[in-house]
Design a protein around this motif. Sequence first.
Motif, PDB file in Angstrom:
ATOM      1  N   UNK A 169      -1.699  18.750  -1.184  1.00  0.00           N
ATOM      2  CA  UNK A 169      -0.965  19.069   0.040  1.00  0.00           C
ATOM      3  C   UNK A 169      -0.531  17.790   0.745  1.00  0.00           C
ATOM      4  N   UNK A 170       0.489  17.917   1.582  1.00  0.00           N
ATOM      5  CA  UNK A 170       0.886  16.812   2.435  1.00  0.00           C
ATOM      6  C   UNK A 170       0.798  17.258   3.889  1.00  0.00           C
ATOM      7  N   UNK A 171       0.771  16.327   4.795  1.00  0.00           N
ATOM      8  CA  UNK A 171       0.661  16.634   6.225  1.00  0.00           C
ATOM      9  C   UNK A 171       1.871  17.448   6.672  1.00  0.00           C
ATOM     10  N   UNK A 229       0.800  -1.228   0.000  1.00  0.00           N
ATOM     11  CA  UNK A 229       0.000   0.000   0.000  1.00  0.00           C
ATOM     12  C   UNK A 229       0.834   1.280   0.000  1.00  0.00           C
ATOM     13  N   UNK A 230       2.141   1.140   0.126  1.00  0.00           N
ATOM     14  CA  UNK A 230       2.991   2.334   0.156  1.00  0.00           C
ATOM     15  C   UNK A 230       4.209   2.185  -0.743  1.00  0.00           C
ATOM     16  N   UNK A 252       2.632  13.186  12.642  1.00  0.00           N
ATOM     17  CA  UNK A 252       1.243  12.787  12.413  1.00  0.00           C
ATOM     18  C   UNK A 252       1.167  11.370  11.865  1.00  0.00           C
ATOM     19  N   UNK A 253       2.082  11.008  10.985  1.00  0.00           N
ATOM     20  CA  UNK A 253       2.096   9.651  10.428  1.00  0.00           C
ATOM     21  C   UNK A 253       2.373   8.622  11.526  1.00  0.00           C
ATOM     22  N   UNK A 254       3.260   8.984  12.432  1.00  0.00           N
ATOM     23  CA  UNK A 254       3.567   8.114  13.565  1.00  0.00           C
ATOM     24  C   UNK A 254       2.308   7.889  14.414  1.00  0.00           C
ATOM     25  N   UNK A 255       1.619   8.972  14.705  1.00  0.00           N
ATOM     26  CA  UNK A 255       0.426   8.896  15.549  1.00  0.00           C
ATOM     27  C   UNK A 255      -0.647   8.027  14.899  1.00  0.00           C
ATOM     28  N   UNK A 256      -0.794   8.131  13.593  1.00  0.00           N
ATOM     29  CA  UNK A 256      -1.827   7.345  12.919  1.00  0.00           C
ATOM     30  C   UNK A 256      -1.504   5.860  12.904  1.00  0.00           C
ATOM     31  N   UNK A 257      -0.228   5.515  12.899  1.00  0.00           N
ATOM     32  CA  UNK A 257       0.132   4.095  13.016  1.00  0.00           C
ATOM     33  C   UNK A 257      -0.185   3.591  14.417  1.00  0.00           C
ATOM     34  N   UNK A 298       5.753   5.381   4.947  1.00  0.00           N
ATOM     35  CA  UNK A 298       4.701   6.317   4.535  1.00  0.00           C
ATOM     36  C   UNK A 298       5.302   7.661   4.144  1.00  0.00           C
ATOM     37  N   UNK A 299       6.299   8.128   4.884  1.00  0.00           N
ATOM     38  CA  UNK A 299       6.974   9.382   4.542  1.00  0.00           C
ATOM     39  C   UNK A 299       7.598   9.314   3.153  1.00  0.00           C
ATOM     40  N   UNK A 300       8.251   8.197   2.863  1.00  0.00           N
ATOM     41  CA  UNK A 300       8.853   8.011   1.542  1.00  0.00           C
ATOM     42  C   UNK A 300       7.780   8.003   0.455  1.00  0.00           C
ATOM     43  N   UNK A 301       6.680   7.300   0.739  1.00  0.00           N
ATOM     44  CA  UNK A 301       5.574   7.224  -0.209  1.00  0.00           C
ATOM     45  C   UNK A 301       4.977   8.608  -0.471  1.00  0.00           C
ATOM     46  N   UNK A 302       4.697   9.348   0.602  1.00  0.00           N
ATOM     47  CA  UNK A 302       4.068  10.663   0.460  1.00  0.00           C
ATOM     48  C   UNK A 302       5.011  11.679  -0.177  1.00  0.00           C
ATOM     49  N   UNK A 303       6.296  11.564   0.107  1.00  0.00           N
ATOM     50  CA  UNK A 303       7.272  12.460  -0.510  1.00  0.00           C
ATOM     51  C   UNK A 303       7.278  12.241  -2.022  1.00  0.00           C
TER      52      UNK A 303
END
Length: 207
Positions: free
Chosen positions: A154-156, A73-74, A161-166, A139-144
């Motif tokens: 836009x990105x977060x 998914x990423x 925030x990505x950490x918190x969602x995991x 996820x950071x790599x994917x979103x970048x």
Amino acid sequence: MQIKKDYTREEIVVAAKREFLKNGFAKASMREIAKHSGIGLSNIYNYFKSKDEIFRCIVAPLIMKMKEMLLEHHSVTYHEEFLKYASGESDGMMTEHVQKYMELISHYRDELELILFKAQGSSLENFIDDYTDMCTKQVLTFMDGFSKKYPSYSTVKSTFTYHVHTVWMFSFMSEIVKHKLSPKEIENVIEDYIHFEYIGWREMMRK
């Protein structure tokens, strides 16, 4: 004979899983595993080097599936599908993720209970933190990559925030595992969770 060895190994795994679920890794007794498997205690060590190796063997399919889902998914090949979701063109990704969560919880409920609540004292007691860190980086790599390919979205702002969602994902699964819900209730809860989270991400990306 290999068939007999495989059968004996499986008997050990079944008995150990029951013992780990009852007492947790730290308090699980190798003697009890031997007793309920019908395998002599000394003979168990011909199949597994330690209690920890048995535990890792039991949860290995779950861990493999979770890593597989994360990478699937990423990955960069998923950018186009993610664009359809972000633009509101399709909700197919949300539907797919509901199905994936259902499969994960339905097929690996016991293993989830072990890794979430019973792993203290094992080499996997920090698995949740380790997986969260790995997931955040992926996820950071994917979103970048996505933001460079589609700069109009836009990105977060905060990477935390990505950490918190995991962490939120694990809390969500923990509650499902703890409570005795019917398959239909689990499906409804997962649908609500996925839609609530993903619609929120879509709104943030349109800013």
